[in-house]
Design an enzyme around this catalytic site. Structure first.
Site: not given
Ligand code: NOJ
Length: 552
Positions: A204, A243
């Protein structure tokens, strides 16, 4: 390009399926999905052709960001089951040949995590330095991530008067990756779940994760290389899927400059956004431009392709004008948009239920070089429910049968009504219907797996003589697939020049039919409105006389 090690490098052409245990299937009748329910549906996923499951966070959580606010990294949220249920699920997934990865959310914790509760006890608290503190608010980013709720990334802690960093919501304090103890703890978390069978992690918020490593403590990217090295020591073919929503120029360093020793895979947010622009314009050009610009992933690394994920369908890399074009085409009403940069809709609503266009979009995505990642329900055309708040509109329960079939109780979130409600969109009906989206998805995945050159190969865009047509070939190990997609709503005849393939046969893998490439000039390929063709190249059969001569 050699595809000899396709199973060692399994991620290169995996089919990744992202789901939230909470919304997939309820096994104990309390209205909340759980590991027992998910385990019952593993055969459904195996039949679909999924090779790798990506589980959204399933850890104990304060649940103010749908699980992305973890209160214990070493356990299972009791609403979703127990560690025992998790292990049974893993065993079943492995038995059906599926790998499992899970979200690794270590940029931050919940503000209710015991580490943060300890850290905020005072300036001298032993765990103080596990988080990022300043006497005065530090620098602010150009834009905060959730502008509807936050206007700063610094929050004052009343007890000490200091400010802590939170890149996301204020209830998600950022961990201090500059602290070696924190990094060791993260390795322990990785090690723990890998011992329980995970094949890797979806990481993440990667750029945020490494941004606060102070240069005195080393190069921020060394943090990622360190995590990857740790995982590789434990399990050579484990993966980190990151990500990183950044333009290619910045993104490419997250693979590990030159060395390829950081993220194994990165989501391609650029191609995703350009694909939507192309679909909105019914023109291939924006997508071709992105793919031409896209750097090669280092050897053994891979791009992950997708059309939407569990968040807003972000269009932040498009210009304001381009974004408005996509909004106008696919989400004109304000309630369909979010954060000024994205859409909280799923594809069926965006395409007004046009199955031809949905198939076109997925066929195109699966044909592009990279590893496709789908979000649960995409295979049946699950719609959004705009009555559900914010990003949760696209995280409604899976629809298993006409009556919902997710749970005997009131589901954790309401399913959409109307034409995308469970009476009209559900697994059970589509299994019985050979013309359904689900059946077509199965075929698409089967073909994708049979054509590793699509994922592994060199992408070469081809001129098709028509702006609505995206045509490309993928070559690897002497094998070639040609894919042709009509983004337009009118039938066209594509004219595709195929160098070096004169006289070859093109066999359609999705519908019946074979075409011969002429000795000179382009091959003509008729395409329906939103028509798609995947064509495997093979040599023309030797004339019959040859065979009879040999027989004598
Ligand atoms: C990215 C995640 O995909 C999202 O859903 C989340 O709110 C944020 N990171 C914080 O973890």
């Amino acid at each position: 390009m050699r595809m000899t090690y396709t199973s060692d490098l399994w991620w290169k052409n995996a089919v990744v399926y992202c789901l939230d245990v909470e919304t997939f299937k309820d096994g104990d009748g309390d209205g909340i999905g759980d590991f027992r329910g998910l385990t019952q549906e593993i055969d459904y996923l195996a039949d679909l052709g999924v090779t790798c499951l990506w589980l959204m966070p399933f850890y104990p959580t304060a649940n103010r960001d749908d699980g992305y606010d973890v209160t214990d990294f070493y356990s299972v949220d009791p609403r979703l089951g127990t560690l025992g249920d998790f292990v049974e699920f893993m065993r079943t997934a492995h038995d059906r040949g599926m790998r499992v990865i899970a979200d690794l959310v270590v940029n931050h914790t919940s503000d209710r995590h015991p580490w943060f509760l300890e850290a905020r006890k005072g300036k001298d608290a032993p765990m103080r330095d596990w988080f990022v503190w300043k006497d005065e608010p530090g620098p602010e980013p150009e834009q905060v991530v959730f502008p509807d709720q936050e206007d700063s990334v610094w929050e004052r802690d009343d007890r000490s008067g200091q400010y802590y960093l939170h890149s996301f919501y204020k209830h998600q304090p950022d961990l201090n990756m500059g602290n070696p103890e924190v990094r060791d703890e993260i390795s322990r978390i990785l090690g723990f779940w890998m011992e329980l069978g995970l094949a890797g992690f979806r990481v993440d918020a990667v750029p945020f994760l490494i941004e606060n490593v102070s240069p005195q403590l080393g190069e921020p990217h060394e943090v990622l290389a360190g995590l990857r090295a740790f995982m590789t020591r434990r399990k050579g073919n484990s993966v980190l899927l990151g990500e990183v929503n950044l333009p290619y120029k910045e993104l490419v360093s997250y693979f590990g400059d030159g060395l390829g020793d950081e993220l194994t895979m990165c989501f391609d947010f650029t191609v995703m956004q350009r694909a939507w622009l192309a679909l909105a314009r019914r023109e291939a050009a924006p997508l071709v431009a992105a793919l031409r610009e896209r750097p090669d992933a280092p050897k053994d690394a891979q791009w992950a392709t997708f059309l939407r994920n569990h968040d807003e369908l972000t269009l932040d890399q498009l210009s304001d004008e381009e974004r408005q074009e996509v909004f106008r085409a696919f989400g004109p009403e304000e309630r369909m948009q979010i954060f000024g940069r994205g859409l909280r809709r799923r594809m069926p609503g965006m395409f007004d239920g046009d199955l031809r266009r949905m198939k076109l979009a997925y066929s195109l995505m699966f044909s592009l070089p990279g590893t496709p990642v789908i979000f649960y329900g995409e295979e049946i055309g699950l719609g959004e429910n705009l009555d559900v708040e914010g990003r949760m509109a696209v995280r409604t329960p899976m629809q298993w049968s006409k009556d919902g079939g997710f749970s005997p109780a009131e589901p954790v979130r309401p399913m959409p009504g109307g034409r995308f409600g469970p009476e009209h969109v559900n697994v059970e009906d589509q299994k019985r219907d050979t013309d359904s989206l689900l059946r077509w998805f199965q075929l698409l995945i089967e073909r994708y797996r049979e054509c590793p050159e699509l994922a592994w190969g060199e992408y070469e865009p081809l001129d098709a003589g028509h702006p609505a047509v995206h045509a490309h070939r993928s070559d690897a190990d002497g094998a070639t697939v040609v894919a042709v997609h009509n983004l337009g709503d009118e039938a066209v005849e594509a004219e595709v020049e195929l160098d070096g393939l004169a006289g070859s046969l093109l066999t359609d893998l999705l519908v019946d039919g074979t075409v011969e490439v002429p000795e000179s000039g382009p091959v003509r390929l008729p395409l329906d409105p939103y028509g798609t063709r995947w064509l495997r190249v093979s040599a023309r059969k030797k004339p019959a006389e040859d065979a009879s001569i040999k027989a004598h």
